[in-house]
Write a protein that holds these residues in place. Structure first.
Motif, PDB file in Angstrom:
ATOM      1  N   ALA A  33       0.848  -1.193   0.000  1.00 43.87           N
ATOM      2  CA  ALA A  33       0.000   0.000   0.000  1.00 43.87           C
ATOM      3  C   ALA A  33       0.878   1.236   0.000  1.00 43.87           C
ATOM      4  CB  ALA A  33      -0.892  -0.011   1.236  1.00 43.87           C
ATOM      5  N   HIS A  34       0.384   2.285  -0.595  1.00 45.86           N
ATOM      6  CA  HIS A  34       1.099   3.556  -0.562  1.00 45.86           C
ATOM      7  C   HIS A  34       0.080   4.678  -0.570  1.00 45.86           C
ATOM      8  CE1 HIS A  34       0.292   4.522  -4.803  1.00 45.86           C
ATOM      9  NE2 HIS A  34       0.379   3.220  -4.989  1.00 45.86           N
ATOM     10  N   PRO A  35       0.437   5.814  -0.002  1.00 50.73           N
ATOM     11  CA  PRO A  35      -0.522   6.924   0.042  1.00 50.73           C
ATOM     12  C   PRO A  35      -0.807   7.492  -1.344  1.00 50.73           C
ATOM     13  CG  PRO A  35       1.273   7.250   1.610  1.00 50.73           C
ATOM     14  CD  PRO A  35       1.656   6.109   0.726  1.00 50.73           C
ATOM     15  N   HIS A  36      -2.034   7.945  -1.519  1.00 58.68           N
ATOM     16  CA  HIS A  36      -2.425   8.642  -2.747  1.00 58.68           C
ATOM     17  C   HIS A  36      -2.508  10.143  -2.509  1.00 58.68           C
ATOM     18  CE1 HIS A  36      -3.372   5.049  -5.162  1.00 58.68           C
ATOM     19  NE2 HIS A  36      -3.602   4.518  -3.977  1.00 58.68           N
ATOM     20  N   ILE A  37      -2.593  10.528  -1.253  1.00 58.83           N
ATOM     21  CA  ILE A  37      -2.611  11.936  -0.870  1.00 58.83           C
ATOM     22  C   ILE A  37      -1.643  12.098   0.290  1.00 58.83           C
ATOM     23  CG2 ILE A  37      -4.019  13.823   0.079  1.00 58.83           C
ATOM     24  CD1 ILE A  37      -6.480  12.422  -1.133  1.00 58.83           C
ATOM     25  N   PHE A  38      -0.851  13.165   0.241  1.00 59.75           N
ATOM     26  CA  PHE A  38       0.080  13.449   1.330  1.00 59.75           C
ATOM     27  C   PHE A  38      -0.372  14.719   2.043  1.00 59.75           C
ATOM     28  CE2 PHE A  38       2.418  10.839  -1.606  1.00 59.75           C
ATOM     29  CZ  PHE A  38       3.102   9.970  -0.772  1.00 59.75           C
ATOM     30  N   ILE A  39      -0.353  14.658   3.376  1.00 57.43           N
ATOM     31  CA  ILE A  39      -0.794  15.793   4.188  1.00 57.43           C
ATOM     32  C   ILE A  39       0.270  16.124   5.223  1.00 57.43           C
ATOM     33  CG2 ILE A  39      -2.437  16.539   5.963  1.00 57.43           C
ATOM     34  CD1 ILE A  39      -4.593  14.987   4.470  1.00 57.43           C
ATOM     35  N   GLU A  40       0.607  17.414   5.293  1.00 60.89           N
ATOM     36  CA  GLU A  40       1.469  17.920   6.355  1.00 60.89           C
ATOM     37  C   GLU A  40       0.544  18.508   7.415  1.00 60.89           C
ATOM     38  OE1 GLU A  40       5.506  20.075   5.797  1.00 60.89           O
ATOM     39  OE2 GLU A  40       3.969  21.616   6.013  1.00 60.89           O
ATOM     40  N   ALA A  41       0.604  17.952   8.625  1.00 62.27           N
ATOM     41  CA  ALA A  41      -0.364  18.307   9.665  1.00 62.27           C
ATOM     42  C   ALA A  41       0.236  19.176  10.757  1.00 62.27           C
ATOM     43  CB  ALA A  41      -0.934  17.033  10.285  1.00 62.27           C
ATOM     44  N   GLU A  84       0.889  19.142  -3.542  1.00 66.87           N
ATOM     45  CA  GLU A  84       0.624  19.975  -4.716  1.00 66.87           C
ATOM     46  C   GLU A  84      -0.251  19.284  -5.757  1.00 66.87           C
ATOM     47  OE1 GLU A  84       4.166  20.455  -7.465  1.00 66.87           O
ATOM     48  OE2 GLU A  84       5.137  19.518  -5.729  1.00 66.87           O
ATOM     49  N   TYR A  85      -0.145  17.956  -5.866  1.00 68.05           N
ATOM     50  CA  TYR A  85      -0.925  17.247  -6.885  1.00 68.05           C
ATOM     51  C   TYR A  85      -2.402  17.213  -6.512  1.00 68.05           C
ATOM     52  CZ  TYR A  85       3.730  16.081  -8.329  1.00 68.05           C
ATOM     53  OH  TYR A  85       5.034  16.181  -8.717  1.00 68.05           O
ATOM     54  N   TYR A  86      -2.688  16.876  -5.270  1.00 69.91           N
ATOM     55  CA  TYR A  86      -4.084  16.901  -4.834  1.00 69.91           C
ATOM     56  C   TYR A  86      -4.621  18.334  -4.915  1.00 69.91           C
ATOM     57  CZ  TYR A  86      -8.292  16.913  -2.050  1.00 69.91           C
ATOM     58  OH  TYR A  86      -9.586  17.098  -1.637  1.00 69.91           O
ATOM     59  N   SER A  87      -3.833  19.275  -4.429  1.00 72.53           N
ATOM     60  CA  SER A  87      -4.274  20.672  -4.423  1.00 72.53           C
ATOM     61  C   SER A  87      -4.636  21.157  -5.820  1.00 72.53           C
ATOM     62  CB  SER A  87      -3.178  21.578  -3.837  1.00 72.53           C
ATOM     63  OG  SER A  87      -2.965  21.288  -2.475  1.00 72.53           O
ATOM     64  N   SER A  88      -3.796  20.851  -6.802  1.00 74.71           N
ATOM     65  CA  SER A  88      -4.044  21.353  -8.158  1.00 74.71           C
ATOM     66  C   SER A  88      -5.251  20.697  -8.812  1.00 74.71           C
ATOM     67  CB  SER A  88      -2.799  21.186  -9.030  1.00 74.71           C
ATOM     68  OG  SER A  88      -2.493  19.818  -9.194  1.00 74.71           O
ATOM     69  N   THR A  89      -5.478  19.426  -8.543  1.00 71.85           N
ATOM     70  CA  THR A  89      -6.631  18.766  -9.164  1.00 71.85           C
ATOM     71  C   THR A  89      -7.935  19.099  -8.439  1.00 71.85           C
ATOM     72  OG1 THR A  89      -6.226  16.739  -7.902  1.00 71.85           O
ATOM     73  CG2 THR A  89      -5.282  16.856 -10.106  1.00 71.85           C
ATOM     74  N   ALA A  90      -7.871  19.315  -7.135  1.00 75.87           N
ATOM     75  CA  ALA A  90      -9.083  19.576  -6.353  1.00 75.87           C
ATOM     76  C   ALA A  90      -9.712  20.929  -6.676  1.00 75.87           C
ATOM     77  CB  ALA A  90      -8.780  19.486  -4.860  1.00 75.87           C
ATOM     78  N   ILE A  91      -8.908  21.892  -7.113  1.00 76.28           N
ATOM     79  CA  ILE A  91      -9.435  23.251  -7.327  1.00 76.28           C
ATOM     80  C   ILE A  91      -9.879  23.533  -8.758  1.00 76.28           C
ATOM     81  CG2 ILE A  91      -8.155  24.230  -5.399  1.00 76.28           C
ATOM     82  CD1 ILE A  91      -6.158  25.352  -7.483  1.00 76.28           C
ATOM     83  N   VAL A  92      -9.758  22.536  -9.626  1.00 75.42           N
ATOM     84  CA  VAL A  92     -10.155  22.741 -11.020  1.00 75.42           C
ATOM     85  C   VAL A  92     -11.603  23.245 -11.074  1.00 75.42           C
ATOM     86  CG1 VAL A  92     -10.628  21.562 -13.213  1.00 75.42           C
ATOM     87  CG2 VAL A  92      -8.536  21.038 -11.929  1.00 75.42           C
ATOM     88  N   ASP A  93     -11.808  24.321 -11.796  1.00 75.55           N
ATOM     89  CA  ASP A  93     -13.129  24.943 -12.022  1.00 75.55           C
ATOM     90  C   ASP A  93     -13.732  25.596 -10.772  1.00 75.55           C
ATOM     91  OD1 ASP A  93     -13.087  24.188 -14.713  1.00 75.55           O
ATOM     92  OD2 ASP A  93     -14.026  22.260 -14.275  1.00 75.55           O
ATOM     93  N   LEU A  94     -12.969  25.807  -9.716  1.00 71.66           N
ATOM     94  CA  LEU A  94     -13.525  26.429  -8.513  1.00 71.66           C
ATOM     95  C   LEU A  94     -13.345  27.948  -8.471  1.00 71.66           C
ATOM     96  CD1 LEU A  94     -12.628  23.865  -5.694  1.00 71.66           C
ATOM     97  CD2 LEU A  94     -14.733  24.081  -7.020  1.00 71.66           C
ATOM     98  N   MET A 146      -4.140   5.242   2.738  1.00 69.02           N
ATOM     99  CA  MET A 146      -4.555   5.979   1.540  1.00 69.02           C
ATOM    100  C   MET A 146      -4.014   7.406   1.621  1.00 69.02           C
ATOM    101  SD  MET A 146      -6.392   5.966  -1.232  1.00 69.02           S
ATOM    102  CE  MET A 146      -7.304   7.046  -2.321  1.00 69.02           C
ATOM    103  N   ILE A 147      -4.013   7.959   2.841  1.00 70.08           N
ATOM    104  CA  ILE A 147      -3.474   9.288   3.081  1.00 70.08           C
ATOM    105  C   ILE A 147      -2.221   9.140   3.926  1.00 70.08           C
ATOM    106  CG2 ILE A 147      -3.886  11.548   4.147  1.00 70.08           C
ATOM    107  CD1 ILE A 147      -6.900  11.020   3.729  1.00 70.08           C
ATOM    108  N   GLY A 148      -1.150   9.755   3.486  1.00 69.80           N
ATOM    109  CA  GLY A 148       0.093   9.745   4.247  1.00 69.80           C
ATOM    110  C   GLY A 148       0.218  11.038   5.041  1.00 69.80           C
ATOM    111  N   PHE A 149       0.121  10.923   6.361  1.00 68.05           N
ATOM    112  CA  PHE A 149       0.259  12.092   7.226  1.00 68.05           C
ATOM    113  C   PHE A 149       1.701  12.217   7.697  1.00 68.05           C
ATOM    114  CE2 PHE A 149      -4.271  11.289   7.719  1.00 68.05           C
ATOM    115  CZ  PHE A 149      -4.805  12.560   7.760  1.00 68.05           C
TER     116      PHE A 149
END
Length: 193
Positions: A5-13, A35-45, A131-134
């Motif tokens: 398993a490996h994270p798909h999203i990385f979070i600095e907490a 940066e990857y999650y951030s850039s895809t999550a804001i599309v069209d916002l 799924m999320i790497g903290f």
């Protein structure tokens, strides 16, 4: 070959333990997404097309995030003397966008306050499914709210892997059904009387 398993999203907490009248009342968390999650999550916002993502434009995404996190107890497991601390309802949350990164901020209350000089108060922020790497932000990943005594401290990795850590491990396994949980991010919180 074994599957890994490996994270798909990385979070600095970051976490700010809330202090009020000699008790801890909850944790304000700041999760900065990669940066990857951030850039895809804001599309069209950016609805007004000004190149700035304000809280209003990010409000619906923040709600979607919080609705999803509630199901997983916000990936936050606090314990007191080996027993799981019940969480209250998150009422304040928002997303911020700065330097290309999204940061989710939310105030996670405890159902009941915890005496600030209580022994064996710990918490961990982790996704046992990986799924999320903290990871904890640096410097000062855990702080205390205004008014907290200077004697308050947060100690990382403080739990005994064979002793007190078992309560956190058990709580996470019960919540998420994980067979094994890495507990390196355990934080022990205490204020000297």
């Amino acid at each position: 070959a074994p599957a890994r398993a490996h994270p798909h999203i990385f979070i600095e907490a970051r976490a700010e333990v809330q202090y009020e009248n000699g008790t801890f009342t909850g944790i304000v968390q700041r999760w900065t997404f990669d940066e990857y999650y951030s850039s895809t999550a804001i599309v069209d916002l950016d609805t007004n097309k000004d190149g700035i993502y304000d809280r209003q434009e990010l409000a619906e995404l923040a709600k979607v995030n919080m609705d999803g996190l509630k199901e997983f107890a916000y990936f936050t497991t606090p314990t007191l003397a080996g027993k799981e601390v019940k969480l209250g309802e998150v009422k304040e949350y928002w997303l911020e966008h700065k330097d290309g990164l999204l940061t989710l901020v939310f105030k996670l209350p405890f159902e009941q306050p915890i005496l600030s000089d209580a022994k064996d108060f710990r918490f961990v922020i982790a996704d046992p499914t990986f799924m999320i790497g903290f990871q904890w932000a640096k410097p000062d990943p855990v702080t205390f709210s205004k008014g907290a005594p200077k004697s308050c401290s947060a100690k990382f990795g403080a739990a005994d892997k064979e002793g007190d850590d078992q309560a956190l491990r058990g709580a996470l396994q019960q919540q998420f059904g994980a067979a094994a949980v890495a507990m390196d991010g355990t934080v022990e919180v205490h204020c000297a009387p």
